[in-house]
Design a protein around this motif. Structure first.
Motif, mmCIF file in Angstrom:
data_model
loop_
_atom_site.group_PDB
_atom_site.id
_atom_site.type_symbol
_atom_site.label_atom_id
_atom_site.label_comp_id
_atom_site.label_asym_id
_atom_site.label_seq_id
_atom_site.Cartn_x
_atom_site.Cartn_y
_atom_site.Cartn_z
ATOM 1 N N GLN A 196 -7.666 15.192 -41.970
ATOM 2 C CA GLN A 196 -7.015 14.026 -42.580
ATOM 3 C C GLN A 196 -6.803 12.945 -41.519
ATOM 4 O O GLN A 196 -6.405 13.243 -40.404
ATOM 5 C CB GLN A 196 -5.639 14.408 -43.161
ATOM 6 C CG GLN A 196 -5.688 15.303 -44.362
ATOM 7 C CD GLN A 196 -5.486 16.758 -44.004
ATOM 8 O OE1 GLN A 196 -5.747 17.162 -42.886
ATOM 9 N NE2 GLN A 196 -5.045 17.543 -44.955
ATOM 10 N N TYR A 220 -8.168 14.168 -53.900
ATOM 11 C CA TYR A 220 -6.808 14.654 -53.628
ATOM 12 C C TYR A 220 -5.862 13.562 -53.159
ATOM 13 O O TYR A 220 -4.808 13.353 -53.716
ATOM 14 C CB TYR A 220 -6.846 15.774 -52.582
ATOM 15 C CG TYR A 220 -7.808 16.885 -52.953
ATOM 16 C CD1 TYR A 220 -7.473 17.796 -53.953
ATOM 17 C CD2 TYR A 220 -9.050 17.002 -52.338
ATOM 18 C CE1 TYR A 220 -8.346 18.803 -54.319
ATOM 19 C CE2 TYR A 220 -9.936 18.007 -52.697
ATOM 20 C CZ TYR A 220 -9.588 18.904 -53.682
ATOM 21 O OH TYR A 220 -10.444 19.888 -54.045
ATOM 22 N N ARG A 221 -6.250 12.849 -52.102
ATOM 23 C CA ARG A 221 -5.314 11.870 -51.549
ATOM 24 C C ARG A 221 -5.136 10.705 -52.506
ATOM 25 O O ARG A 221 -6.115 10.185 -53.045
ATOM 26 C CB ARG A 221 -5.805 11.344 -50.199
ATOM 27 C CG ARG A 221 -4.655 10.911 -49.299
ATOM 28 C CD ARG A 221 -5.087 9.974 -48.213
ATOM 29 N NE ARG A 221 -5.583 8.732 -48.790
ATOM 30 C CZ ARG A 221 -6.396 7.897 -48.158
ATOM 31 N NH1 ARG A 221 -6.789 8.182 -46.955
ATOM 32 N NH2 ARG A 221 -6.809 6.809 -48.745
ATOM 33 N N PRO A 222 -3.880 10.290 -52.725
ATOM 34 C CA PRO A 222 -3.654 9.172 -53.628
ATOM 35 C C PRO A 222 -4.466 7.941 -53.205
ATOM 36 O O PRO A 222 -4.492 7.588 -52.035
ATOM 37 C CB PRO A 222 -2.154 8.909 -53.504
ATOM 38 C CG PRO A 222 -1.560 10.168 -52.981
ATOM 39 C CD PRO A 222 -2.633 10.828 -52.178
ATOM 40 N N ALA A 223 -5.140 7.338 -54.170
ATOM 41 C CA ALA A 223 -5.874 6.076 -53.981
ATOM 42 C C ALA A 223 -7.062 6.164 -53.029
ATOM 43 O O ALA A 223 -7.596 5.152 -52.613
ATOM 44 C CB ALA A 223 -4.932 4.957 -53.543
ATOM 45 N N GLN A 271 -9.948 3.328 -52.362
ATOM 46 C CA GLN A 271 -10.219 2.853 -50.997
ATOM 47 C C GLN A 271 -11.716 2.782 -50.746
ATOM 48 O O GLN A 271 -12.233 1.780 -50.249
ATOM 49 C CB GLN A 271 -9.554 3.777 -49.968
ATOM 50 C CG GLN A 271 -9.667 3.245 -48.537
ATOM 51 C CD GLN A 271 -9.176 4.247 -47.494
ATOM 52 O OE1 GLN A 271 -8.564 5.251 -47.827
ATOM 53 N NE2 GLN A 271 -9.456 3.975 -46.241
#
Lengths: 301, 445
Positions: B110, B140-143, B147
């Protein structure tokens, strides 16, 4: 699960790797000799304390072993644990006086600022605080959306402008909003920036100034988010961010990997910046208030 | 810039060696101790440092060094060669599939910089005439998907996502399968950041690999990583058999020892170095040049690369002529500044030059905003004013200042700088003349 257990669990890998290294050292030598110190030095270097600090700490241990007449390696180990835990001790609690209290989270790119803020919001809410968020990372693609999702999850208000707008303006509006909505805590997210980029650090300074000017009565926690996998450069980061905004604490993120985060000891020694939070996972509850003794214990126990 | 501090340290060590005349075994031992310390402070993994130390020691302690006339140089060469060997020997290029599309998979922890690097890689490939499609597999990671979509827009690459799907394997498979070969020839799969010890998520990467059979699996590593770099690189390599490494955030002031560590434990080449906030801040990684840079020899070759890409050759020739004729006007001044801008941040360029101390550079760092302001001022001048600055009087200055949103003071500073530069150019060309006629004037000037 108690805080301590959770901490220990989160630090499991970290602890095992250091503990493994340190234990094997203590088992291998039943008398305290030069070889022992040398091996200890290596174990500390592996934990990212850096060669200099590793040498300094083992020298300190050497002194203590002499003055305290320690003869057993097992006791020497306890002594090293004391030295490290002492080096880490300090005021690790958040100062949230004044209304609204302000927390500003800064750091280089990709250390986990936004995620930490999401978790921090949950933590503060669980203590009955009314939190408001400022999306002042207007630079990175979709950073505002990322924080917005955390705001939704926590059901709190977030102040946002468009991508590419002036982050200081976002913070200005957020300060006003926090006052008018009677929030307890305002948390400002900022764009990740490398500490050696002069123009970006100036931008950060402007944000800092706006908070100081708009909320002069409020306490301001400036938290530097630090990736536990970072090596010696973390000291440079802390030094240069500190020149821009007076850092009050560190959020040590990604401690659930195999990285040891030992560099925080150097930062504490050199700049006297304490760790205030540690991140031990991706869940909303995986941010913990830092307890230096528990940390040191979990690290070397 | 990366490594410079290590270079400084080694230079100091060698300065000591140079001063002694003849090098004793004790000197080498001391130098090695300092090299070891420097490498450790540079975050090179402890084990890697040890093997490096041994390799250099073995070679340095040979009689060749003892009898050498310039022992300092000899050791510099050995250390440099060993560093080069450790970092890969030579530059390794991207594999292109004979049967399109070429599939590239981006993996890493990450926050290492995968998504940004994906955009930079797409920009790099586009410059080479490729047509990349970016695939969003970070569910998984928001937005994160958003991006990548924004990044794809910024670099003019295609974008593929599957809204509502949380199955990265299927997304990747579908993207490659449905890839319209008349539009795209390269598929870059951006995956979610994950811990190398997360078995479930590492398994997912293996599944993606099996599903799309990528030509390249690039591990993105933060250049600021410490000792843990070996664990991360080893795990990813063991499970995925990566094809290469991208070092991200190289524009930080890290010494970047992770580069050495990662190369040493995986045996895989570092293919790119990413530095900067802009989409075109991706360079090929040249271990030999990097090793020279470690030793403080500068990275002149890399600079030349950039210059070749950015500088319009014809314009450069024109400029040279003007310099020679000393008819350098404000238009040329503006031109030159814009050429420089294309080459990237000034600090990056200056940092690549040999003999430039990065610490000194920090204080005198070049403000790019200032450069923009300067450009605005020149652009607010009339053609005549640009060609002949001597006609710029007080009232013209006021107009120029108003037009460019600056103060008369700023206009004055610019004109002064320009005059100084002109003087400097005159002196430079004058010197050339002096050298030419040096023999005729035995007393010099």
């Amino acid at each position: 699960m108690g805080l301590f257990d959770k901490l220990k669990q989160g630090l499991g890998k970290t602890r095992e790797s250091i503990k493994g290294a340190v234990d094997s050292v203590f088992v291998a030598f039943n008398n305290i000799g030069e070889d022992l110190y040398e091996e200890l030095e290596e174990a500390l270097i592996f934990a990212d304390l850096g060669a200099e600090t590793a040498i300094a700490l083992t020298n300190e241990l050497r002194e203590n072993v002499k003055t305290k007449r320690i003869s057993e390696p097992e006791e020497a180990k306890k002594e090293l644990y004391n030295i490290i835990s002492e080096a880490l001790s300090g005021d690790c609690s958040l100062n949230l006086s004044g209304k609204p209290a302000v927390i500003m989270v800064i750091g280089v790119n990709g250390v986990g600022k936004t995620t930490s803020i999401g978790k921090m919001t949950a933590l503060l809410q669980s203590k009955g605080k009314k939190v408001i968020l400022a999306a002042a990372d207007t630079f990175r693609a979709a950073a505002i959306d990322q924080l917005a999702i955390w705001a939704d999850r926590n059901n709190v208000t977030m102040i946002r402008h468009e991508e590419g707008s002036d982050p200081a303006a976002v913070v200005f509006d957020a300060c006003a909003a926090a006052k008018s909505r009677n929030a307890d805590v305002l948390i400002c997210d900022t764009a990740g920036r490398l500490h050696n980029k002069k123009n970006l650090m100036q931008e950060l300074e402007k944000i800092y100034r706006v908070i100081k000017r708009e909320l002069p009565e409020s306490s301001l926690e400036v938290l530097l988010a630090l990736d536990a996998t970072t090596g010696q450069n973390a000291v440079n980061q802390a030094e240069m961010f500190k020149e821009t905004a007076d850092i009050t604490g560190i959020v040590l993120t990604k401690l659930d990997g195999t990285a040891k985060g030992g560099i925080v000891i150097n930062i504490k020694k050199k700049l006297n910046i304490p760790v205030k939070f540690i991140g031990v996972g991706e869940g909303i509850e995986d941010l913990q208030e830092f307890d230096p003794e528990a940390f040191a214990k979990a690290l070397l126990e | 810039m990366a490594f410079e501090s290590l270079g400084e340290k080694l230079q100091q060590t060698f300065k000591k060696l140079k001063g002694h005349g003849k090098v004793s075994e004790k000197d080498i031992k001391e130098a090695m101790r300092e090299i070891k310390m420097a490498l450790l402070e540079a975050d090179v993994n402890f084990k890697v440092v040890k093997s490096f130390e041994n390799a250099v020691k073995e070679k340095a302690l040979g009689s060749e060094v003892m009898e050498s006339l310039t022992p300092g140089q000899q050791i510099i060469k050995i250390v440099r060669d060993e560093l080069t060997a450790l970092m890969g020997g030579e530059n390794s290029k991207l594999t292109v599939s004979p049967k399109p599309p070429t599939v590239i998979m981006m993996v890493g922890l990450q926050g290492a910089g995968k998504t940004t690097t994906t955009g930079k890689l797409a920009t790099y490939l586009k410059k080479q005439g490729k047509k990349p499609l970016l695939v969003a597999c970070d569910v998984y990671r928001p937005a994160a998907v958003k991006q990548l979509e924004v990044v794809a827009g910024q670099c003019g690459a295609g974008f593929f996502s599957k809204p509502g799907s949380n199955k990265p394997v299927e997304i990747a498979k579908e993207a490659v399968k449905k890839c319209d070969l008349s539009i795209y020839d390269t598929v870059i799969i951006d995956t979610a950041g994950r811990l190398h010890i997360d078995e479930e998520l590492m398994g997912e990467l293996v599944a993606i690999k099996e599903a799309v059979e990528p030509d390249e699996i690039l591990l993105v590593v933060d250049a600021m990583t410490g000792q843990d770099a070996v664990n991360v690189a080893e795990s990813f390599n063991n499970q995925l058999d990566i094809t290469g490494v991208v070092l991200a955030k190289m524009d930080s002031d890290t010494r970047g020892g992770a580069a050495l560590s990662v190369r040493a434990v995986t045996g895989k080449p570092i293919k790119f170095a990413a530095s900067g906030e802009k989409m075109d801040d991706l360079e090929q990684f040249y271990p030999d040049r990097m090793a020279s840079r470690i030793l403080g020899l500068g990275d002149v070759l890399s600079l030349i690369d950039r210059a070749e890409e950015a500088m319009d050759i014809k314009k450069a020739e024109e400029l040279e002529k003007k310099l020679r004729e000393a008819s350098f006007n404000l238009n040329d001044f503006l031109d030159q500044m814009e050429q420089m801008k294309k080459m990237g941040p000034m600090e990056n360029i200056l940092g690549m030059l040999p003999g430039i101390n990065t610490k000194a550079l920090q204080g005198a760092s070049i403000d790019e905003k200032q450069m923009e302001r300067t450009a605005a001022i020149i652009k607010s001048m009339t053609k005549k004013e640009r060609e002949n600055s001597s006609i710029i009087n007080a009232s013209r200055k006021r107009r120029i200042a108003a037009g460019s949103g600056t103060d008369v003071k700023d206009v004055n500073v610019l004109l002064n700088n320009y005059e100084n530069m002109k003087k400097m150019i005159k002196q430079m060309t004058g010197n050339k003349m002096m050298k030419k006629f040096g023999k005729k004037f035995p007393f010099g000037m």
